[in-house]
Design an enzyme around this catalytic site. Structure first.
Site, PDB file in Angstrom:
ATOM      1  N   TRP A   1      -3.137  -2.641  -1.431  1.00  0.00           N
ATOM      2  CA  TRP A   1      -2.776  -4.011  -1.799  1.00  0.00           C
ATOM      3  C   TRP A   1      -3.526  -4.882  -0.797  1.00  0.00           C
ATOM      4  O   TRP A   1      -3.209  -4.882   0.380  1.00  0.00           O
ATOM      5  CB  TRP A   1      -1.262  -4.181  -1.686  1.00  0.00           C
ATOM      6  CG  TRP A   1      -0.733  -5.459  -2.241  1.00  0.00           C
ATOM      7  CD1 TRP A   1      -0.424  -5.723  -3.547  1.00  0.00           C
ATOM      8  CD2 TRP A   1      -0.395  -6.647  -1.512  1.00  0.00           C
ATOM      9  NE1 TRP A   1       0.063  -6.994  -3.669  1.00  0.00           N
ATOM     10  CE2 TRP A   1       0.096  -7.594  -2.437  1.00  0.00           C
ATOM     11  CE3 TRP A   1      -0.469  -7.007  -0.163  1.00  0.00           C
ATOM     12  CZ2 TRP A   1       0.517  -8.855  -2.070  1.00  0.00           C
ATOM     13  CZ3 TRP A   1      -0.051  -8.278   0.203  1.00  0.00           C
ATOM     14  CH2 TRP A   1       0.436  -9.184  -0.749  1.00  0.00           C
TER      15      TRP A   1
ATOM     16  N   HIS B   1      17.415 -37.546  -6.396  1.00  0.00           N
ATOM     17  CA  HIS B   1      16.698 -38.015  -5.205  1.00  0.00           C
ATOM     18  C   HIS B   1      15.196 -37.744  -5.316  1.00  0.00           C
ATOM     19  O   HIS B   1      14.495 -37.747  -4.316  1.00  0.00           O
ATOM     20  CB  HIS B   1      17.286 -37.369  -3.952  1.00  0.00           C
ATOM     21  CG  HIS B   1      18.703 -37.778  -3.707  1.00  0.00           C
ATOM     22  ND1 HIS B   1      19.058 -39.025  -3.265  1.00  0.00           N
ATOM     23  CD2 HIS B   1      19.873 -37.112  -3.919  1.00  0.00           C
ATOM     24  CE1 HIS B   1      20.374 -39.113  -3.176  1.00  0.00           C
ATOM     25  NE2 HIS B   1      20.896 -37.963  -3.581  1.00  0.00           N
TER      26      HIS B   1
ATOM     27  N   LYS C   1      13.794 -14.920 -10.464  1.00  0.00           N
ATOM     28  CA  LYS C   1      13.598 -13.874 -11.481  1.00  0.00           C
ATOM     29  C   LYS C   1      12.633 -14.390 -12.548  1.00  0.00           C
ATOM     30  O   LYS C   1      11.752 -13.683 -12.999  1.00  0.00           O
ATOM     31  CB  LYS C   1      14.923 -13.500 -12.159  1.00  0.00           C
ATOM     32  CG  LYS C   1      15.865 -12.664 -11.345  1.00  0.00           C
ATOM     33  CD  LYS C   1      15.492 -11.204 -11.194  1.00  0.00           C
ATOM     34  CE  LYS C   1      14.616 -10.906 -10.026  1.00  0.00           C
ATOM     35  NZ  LYS C   1      15.093 -11.006  -8.688  1.00  0.00           N
TER      36      LYS C   1
ATOM     37  N   GLU D   1      18.374 -17.442  -7.428  1.00  0.00           N
ATOM     38  CA  GLU D   1      17.977 -16.104  -7.860  1.00  0.00           C
ATOM     39  C   GLU D   1      17.482 -16.129  -9.312  1.00  0.00           C
ATOM     40  O   GLU D   1      16.488 -15.486  -9.648  1.00  0.00           O
ATOM     41  CB  GLU D   1      19.152 -15.128  -7.683  1.00  0.00           C
ATOM     42  CG  GLU D   1      18.885 -13.697  -8.103  1.00  0.00           C
ATOM     43  CD  GLU D   1      17.736 -13.025  -7.356  1.00  0.00           C
ATOM     44  OE1 GLU D   1      17.190 -13.590  -6.397  1.00  0.00           O
ATOM     45  OE2 GLU D   1      17.367 -11.902  -7.778  1.00  0.00           O
TER      46      GLU D   1
ATOM     47  N   GLU E   1       8.851 -14.906 -10.969  1.00  0.00           N
ATOM     48  CA  GLU E   1       8.082 -13.754 -10.499  1.00  0.00           C
ATOM     49  C   GLU E   1       7.595 -12.859 -11.627  1.00  0.00           C
ATOM     50  O   GLU E   1       6.532 -12.273 -11.524  1.00  0.00           O
ATOM     51  CB  GLU E   1       8.830 -12.947  -9.427  1.00  0.00           C
ATOM     52  CG  GLU E   1      10.070 -12.215  -9.873  1.00  0.00           C
ATOM     53  CD  GLU E   1      10.761 -11.470  -8.734  1.00  0.00           C
ATOM     54  OE1 GLU E   1      10.093 -11.035  -7.792  1.00  0.00           O
ATOM     55  OE2 GLU E   1      11.985 -11.316  -8.803  1.00  0.00           O
TER      56      GLU E   1
ATOM     57  N   CYS F   1       0.826  -1.204   0.000  1.00  0.00           N
ATOM     58  CA  CYS F   1       0.000   0.000   0.000  1.00  0.00           C
ATOM     59  C   CYS F   1       0.864   1.260   0.000  1.00  0.00           C
ATOM     60  O   CYS F   1       1.980   1.257   0.498  1.00  0.00           O
ATOM     61  CB  CYS F   1      -0.871   0.031   1.239  1.00  0.00           C
ATOM     62  SG  CYS F   1      -1.852  -1.436   1.456  1.00  0.00           S
TER      63      CYS F   1
ATOM     64  N   LYS G   1       6.510  -4.341  -4.148  1.00  0.00           N
ATOM     65  CA  LYS G   1       7.939  -4.065  -4.083  1.00  0.00           C
ATOM     66  C   LYS G   1       8.470  -4.250  -2.672  1.00  0.00           C
ATOM     67  O   LYS G   1       9.544  -4.783  -2.465  1.00  0.00           O
ATOM     68  CB  LYS G   1       8.212  -2.640  -4.584  1.00  0.00           C
ATOM     69  CG  LYS G   1       9.675  -2.223  -4.536  1.00  0.00           C
ATOM     70  CD  LYS G   1      10.499  -3.035  -5.519  1.00  0.00           C
ATOM     71  CE  LYS G   1      11.971  -2.708  -5.472  1.00  0.00           C
ATOM     72  NZ  LYS G   1      12.782  -3.773  -6.099  1.00  0.00           N
TER      73      LYS G   1
ATOM     74  N   ASN H   1      -1.759   2.171   5.989  1.00  0.00           N
ATOM     75  CA  ASN H   1      -0.896   1.080   5.494  1.00  0.00           C
ATOM     76  C   ASN H   1      -0.635   0.127   6.644  1.00  0.00           C
ATOM     77  O   ASN H   1      -0.563   0.556   7.789  1.00  0.00           O
ATOM     78  CB  ASN H   1       0.470   1.622   5.041  1.00  0.00           C
ATOM     79  CG  ASN H   1       0.411   2.239   3.670  1.00  0.00           C
ATOM     80  OD1 ASN H   1      -0.635   2.287   3.043  1.00  0.00           O
ATOM     81  ND2 ASN H   1       1.546   2.732   3.208  1.00  0.00           N
ATOM     82  N   GLY H   2      -0.393  -1.141   6.328  1.00  0.00           N
ATOM     83  CA  GLY H   2      -0.038  -2.090   7.382  1.00  0.00           C
ATOM     84  C   GLY H   2      -1.219  -2.957   7.774  1.00  0.00           C
ATOM     85  O   GLY H   2      -2.205  -3.060   7.039  1.00  0.00           O
TER      86      GLY H   2
ATOM     87  N   ARG I   1       5.077  -0.092  -6.190  1.00  0.00           N
ATOM     88  CA  ARG I   1       5.044  -0.904  -4.978  1.00  0.00           C
ATOM     89  C   ARG I   1       4.029  -2.041  -5.073  1.00  0.00           C
ATOM     90  O   ARG I   1       4.048  -2.945  -4.250  1.00  0.00           O
ATOM     91  CB  ARG I   1       4.694  -0.009  -3.774  1.00  0.00           C
ATOM     92  CG  ARG I   1       5.770   1.006  -3.454  1.00  0.00           C
ATOM     93  CD  ARG I   1       5.273   2.009  -2.439  1.00  0.00           C
ATOM     94  NE  ARG I   1       4.969   1.392  -1.178  1.00  0.00           N
ATOM     95  CZ  ARG I   1       5.780   1.356  -0.139  1.00  0.00           C
ATOM     96  NH1 ARG I   1       6.958   1.910  -0.217  1.00  0.00           N
ATOM     97  NH2 ARG I   1       5.426   0.784   0.990  1.00  0.00           N
TER      98      ARG I   1
HETATM   99  C1  AGP Z   1      12.796 -10.144  -5.618  1.00  0.00           C
HETATM  100  O1  AGP Z   1      12.823  -9.786  -6.927  1.00  0.00           O
HETATM  101  C2  AGP Z   1      11.645  -9.697  -4.836  1.00  0.00           C
HETATM  102  N1  AGP Z   1      11.224  -8.404  -5.137  1.00  0.00           N
HETATM  103  C3  AGP Z   1      11.657 -10.060  -3.368  1.00  0.00           C
HETATM  104  O2  AGP Z   1      12.007 -11.406  -3.250  1.00  0.00           O
HETATM  105  C4  AGP Z   1      12.540  -9.214  -2.431  1.00  0.00           C
HETATM  106  O3  AGP Z   1      13.888  -9.480  -2.639  1.00  0.00           O
HETATM  107  C5  AGP Z   1      12.119  -9.511  -0.977  1.00  0.00           C
HETATM  108  O4  AGP Z   1      10.772  -9.180  -0.820  1.00  0.00           O
HETATM  109  C6  AGP Z   1      12.959  -8.785   0.034  1.00  0.00           C
HETATM  110  O5  AGP Z   1      12.811  -7.408  -0.075  1.00  0.00           O
HETATM  111  P1  AGP Z   1      13.798  -6.416   0.663  1.00  0.00           P
HETATM  112  O6  AGP Z   1      15.154  -6.619   0.052  1.00  0.00           O
HETATM  113  O7  AGP Z   1      13.246  -5.056   0.398  1.00  0.00           O
HETATM  114  O8  AGP Z   1      13.793  -6.784   2.108  1.00  0.00           O
END
Ligand code: AGP
Length: 613
Positions: free
Chosen positions: A76, A509, A490, A486, A493, A2, A608, A102-103, A27
């Protein structure tokens, strides 16, 4: 997640709110709304499910939302589905209090039940409506000032929040409070702004106040005052934001993600130069870690989420090997609910781009409460994690807008590399000359990343070939396995293709049964010690029909005999190979998403900065 924007001043509020909300789009959100007040008139509230563009369409002409004071929100969904009704702003039954939040309010059901008994009705499923009505209840019951009523309410609620309210009795004024969720206040001349994140108000001011937990602010035209939970006035320091507004624009690139991938050489170089001084000496005085403290470390705990966790997985090999300190890497969301015996001479490294990830922040607090020294590797200056940690190593990635992290991830890797080298030198595992050579290697990374980026067309071609893949497997061993994690994230997501990162030796396994004719298997092979082993595992999958892509360093040309498509990255000391090998995988994820016509920068269901559990 949010986003909040608020404005009161000499100009019209609606354009500022809509502009600010659009800067927070990255975000992640599913609905948006604004409330604008013209003097003493009732606020006009407009909300819409979907994008800011949908909200603007619904508002129509700006003449429909005249007024110099207002609040806006991108939501959100957490409590209640994305819908116009659940979108913010929310209001008390008679509009005496209107607000955005927010929150998460954890005890919202208890508050709702209490207020229902007092005659309140609820139109939404949100926790936000509960807190707004709670403030309204106290405001009326005790006939108090807004600050007193808010203080009473926040003592009653549990959870994290940033709250912005307008009271019918106080035209032109905004009242704010926070606990756990970020909130900043900006001032310029007669205009006062509040926002959950810097980009929202960067067009108007670069001087901001950070409100701390359980503090409140009162904004009006020409001024702002701050209060503690007792309602006493407090002073706050004005902080200058050094970000360039342009840095948060796309600058000619089709997407923020592609721009940020290309910004990696500079981001990594800036981060290296923040601690590497003349003669390749690493200077951690800015971070605040003394040699005595480094010598005492008996254990390192790395705690983080998502990509930042993957940085931890890669860095554990580097730290253990160069500094000789045992490392445990923990997912913050798991760690915070675990009763794990912690060694007292340990150092906890919390890695976070945003510095606001709820689980990472709680993990940091848990470490501190257990008496463990904490070091945050954070990108956003002044963020909660940066402010609460004992020591901070700021990465200099600049604003990262795309939900999928790239440049922040890369800067976190080199920050850890430099810590590992310096820890190794101080603890006597590395001579000054060895440390010097390793720093030279780290310094070569930016230029090598730039070389990889020159070859991006090949990756784009390959991505379009596999844009409709069902499953992708990334396999590797050791540091290469961390790179795979990673690369796989990528891919999934932003391209929505199922993928898995697997330690190559584990495939047989169980998971190898998923491999069938045409399944794409990407083998990452940069570590000479396990090169042959991973290649054998790749061959095993090819025998079951897999289409093999290989990713290795220049000189390992034998991989071309096994893989049908091979990507070569420049050679670097193998401890640091993730920094280079990850780049083709970032490009692969990007180009697959592009080929599938998806929203690269704002993938579905993601935010984000994850400020809720
Ligand atoms: C990765 O592309 C994501 N956006 C996500 O996994 C991110 O790294 C994770 O939410 C941690 O965020 P931060 O580094 O702001 O703590």
């Amino acid at each position: 997640m949010c986003g909040i924007v608020g404005y009161t001043g000499a100009g019209q509020a609606a354009p500022v709110l809509l502009d600010g909300l659009s800067k927070l789009e990255y975000r992640g959100y599913d609905s948006a709304g604004i409330a604008v007040r013209d003097g003493e008139a009732e606020p006009v509230i407009v909300k819409e499910k979907g994008r800011i563009a949908d909200l603007k369409k619904k508002i129509g002409s700006e003449d429909n939302v005249i007024g110099t004071c207002g609040i806006g929100h991108t939501r959100w969904a957490t409590h209640g589905a994305p819908s116009e009704t659940n979108a913010h702003p929310h209001h008390s039954d008679d509009n005496a209090v209107v607000g955005v939040h927010n929150g998460i309010i954890e005890n919202y059901e208890e508050i709702r039940a209490k207020l229902k008994k007092k005659g309140y009705e609820f139109y939404s499923q949100t926790d936000t409506e509960c807190i707004i009505k709670l403030v309204d209840y106290y405001y009326k019951k005790y006939q108090e000032t807004p600050i007193e009523a808010i203080a009473r309410a926040i003592l009653r609620v549990r959870g994290s929040y940033a709250l912005c309210l307008m009271f019918a009795d106080y035209p032109g004024e905004i009242f704010c409070a926070r606990n756990g969720s970020p909130m900043i206040i900006g001032m310029t001349g007669e205009d006062a702004f509040v926002a959950s994140d810097v980009p929202a108000i960067l067009n108007y001011t670069r001087h901001v106040y950070y409100i701390d937990n359980m503090e409140m602010a009162h904004l009006k035209k020409g001024g702002v005052e701050f209060f503690n939970i007792d309602g006493d006035r407090i002073e706050k320091e004005l902080v200058e934001i050094k970000w360039d507004a342009e840095a948060a624009e796309k600058g000619g690139y089709e997407h923020f993600m592609l721009k940020e991938i290309h910004e990696q050489p500079k981001a990594v170089e800036d981060t290296i130069h923040s601690v590497v001084k003349d003669g390749n000496r690493i200077d951690l005085s800015g971070v605040g870690l003394s040699e005595e403290e480094i010598k005492k470390i008996s254990q390192i705990y790395i705690v983080a989420c998502g990509s930042a966790y993957h940085v931890g997985v890669s860095s554990q090999y580097v730290l253990e090997d160069l500094a000789g300190i045992p490392v445990r890497v923990e997912l913050a969301s798991e760690f915070r609910y675990r009763s794990m015996p912690l060694l007292q001479d340990a150092l906890a490294i919390i890695i976070s781009q945003s510095g606001e990830t709820a689980d990472s922040l709680e993990a940091l607090r848990k470490m501190k409460a257990s008496g463990i020294k904490t070091l945050a590797i954070v990108n956003v200056v002044g963020s909660s994690i940066a402010r609460e940690a004992d020591h901070v190593f700021y990465t200099l990635a600049g604003p990262e807008i795309a939900v999928a992290t790239t440049k922040a991830y890369s800067t976190q890797l080199v920050a850890n590399d430099l810590l590992a080298i310096e820890f190794g030198r101080v603890r006597g595992l590395l001579t000054d000359e060895e440390a010097y050579r390793l720093v030279e290697e780290v310094k070569s990374i930016p230029e090598k990343i730039a070389t990889i980026l020159e070859d991006k067309n090949r990756i784009q071609w390959f991505a379009s070939k596999f844009a409709n893949a069902h499953d992708i497997f990334f396999i590797g061993r050791g540091i290469d396995y961390a790179t795979c994690m990673e690369g796989s994230l990528k891919c999934k997501e932003i391209s929505y293709i199922h993928s898995e990162a697997y330690a190559a030796g584990e495939l047989k396994h169980g998971t190898i049964s998923l491999v069938e004719e045409g399944t794409l298997v990407i083998g990452v092979c940069t570590q000479s010690e396990v090169f042959e082993k991973t290649v054998s595992n790749m061959v095993e999958t090819a025998s079951r029909g897999a289409y093999l892509m290989g990713l290795t360093t220049e000189d390992n040309y034998s991989l071309e005999d096994v893989a049908r498509f091979t990507v070569f990255v420049p050679k670097v000391d193998e401890h640091f190979s993730t920094s280079l090998a990850v780049v083709p995988l970032q490009l692969l994820g990007y180009y697959i998403s592009l080929a599938r016509g998806l929203d690269v920068d704002k993938p579905r269901n993601l935010a984000k900065s994850v400020t809720v559990e």
